[in-house]
Design a protein around this motif. Structure first.
Motif, short mmCIF file in Angstrom:
data_model
loop_
_atom_site.label_atom_id
_atom_site.label_comp_id
_atom_site.label_asym_id
_atom_site.label_seq_id
_atom_site.Cartn_x
_atom_site.Cartn_y
_atom_site.Cartn_z
N ILE A 290 5.18 1.95 9.76
CA ILE A 290 5.75 3.20 10.63
C ILE A 290 5.22 3.21 11.89
CG2 ILE A 290 5.74 5.71 10.50
CD1 ILE A 290 5.29 5.20 7.34
N PRO A 291 6.05 3.44 13.00
CA PRO A 291 5.60 3.52 14.33
C PRO A 291 4.48 4.55 14.58
CG PRO A 291 8.05 4.17 14.33
CD PRO A 291 7.43 3.75 12.76
N GLY B 200 2.33 6.64 12.23
CA GLY B 200 2.15 5.40 11.47
C GLY B 200 1.20 4.59 12.34
N PRO B 201 0.86 3.31 11.65
CA PRO B 201 -0.14 2.36 12.53
C PRO B 201 0.44 1.58 13.65
CG PRO B 201 0.59 1.67 10.28
CD PRO B 201 1.05 2.79 10.31
N GLY C 245 1.02 -1.29 -0.03
CA GLY C 245 -0.05 0.12 0.06
C GLY C 245 0.89 1.15 0.12
N LEU C 246 0.15 2.36 0.62
CA LEU C 246 0.99 3.70 0.90
C LEU C 246 1.56 3.83 2.03
CD1 LEU C 246 -1.95 5.72 -0.71
CD2 LEU C 246 0.15 4.87 -2.00
N ASP D 291 0.17 1.99 5.22
CA ASP D 291 -0.40 0.59 5.21
C ASP D 291 0.67 -0.14 6.21
OD1 ASP D 291 -2.54 0.77 3.91
OD2 ASP D 291 -1.45 1.36 2.03
N VAL D 292 0.79 -1.80 5.99
CA VAL D 292 1.59 -2.47 6.57
C VAL D 292 1.95 -3.53 5.54
CG1 VAL D 292 1.56 -4.61 8.09
CG2 VAL D 292 -0.10 -2.33 8.55
N GLY D 293 3.48 -3.57 5.59
CA GLY D 293 4.29 -4.42 4.76
C GLY D 293 4.76 -5.73 5.60
N SER D 294 5.34 -6.45 5.00
CA SER D 294 6.12 -7.42 5.67
C SER D 294 7.56 -8.00 4.98
CB SER D 294 5.47 -8.84 5.20
OG SER D 294 5.38 -9.04 3.86
#
Length: 146
Positions: A33-34, A39-40, A14-15, A18-21
């Motif tokens: 992002i903290p 961030g989320p 996402g942007l 969002d959450v990645g892995s």
């Protein structure tokens, strides 16, 4: 010694918020992002991973140096703190502070205690991650030896 390659696979679907892995041979986790940086705060983040890399490199290096010097310990624990400045939208990783607590056997000689004190400081200069950060992030050690 030959080069060794470490591999990491990253996915960011996402942007910004969002959450990645990420996934390596021995680590698989979500990243974002903290919360402190708007961030989320899901999973880990680059700031924690840099702190983790520096801390684990330091404590493993110190343990190896103590072992090579014949210094037996009862325990070796540590807290590390990463100082990140987030001013006017600019993020700067300023400092890492390692706070090792080394508990030596009661019968440890004064000579070996002095060697342990030197190794606690020398381990920071010997750690591969600390050397990679040198000149960019200040790394200090505040040790307690018991």
């Amino acid at each position: 010694m030959a080069e060794h390659l470490f591999h990491l696979k990253a996915n960011w679907p996402g942007l910004r918020n969002d959450v990645g892995s990420i996934e390596t041979l021995n680590l698989k986790t979500k990243v974002s992002i903290p919360v402190e940086m708007d961030g989320p705060g899901i999973g880990t983040n680059p700031d924690e991973m840099l702190l983790g890399a520096a801390a684990t490199c330091y404590i493993i290096t110190l343990a190896a140096m103590l072992e090579r010097s014949g210094i037996e310990k009862t325990s070796l624990t540590m807290e590390s703190v990463g100082v990140v400045d987030y001013t006017n939208g600019v993020v700067t990783y300023k400092k890492i502070i390692h706070k090792p607590v080394l508990v030596l056997h009661e019968d440890t000689s004064e000579d070996k205690k002095r060697i342990a004190e030197r190794l606690i400081m020398k381990a920071e200069d010997s750690c591969m991650i600390s050397r990679a950060l040198k000149g960019n992030v200040e790394v200090t050690v505040e040790a307690i030896i018991q």
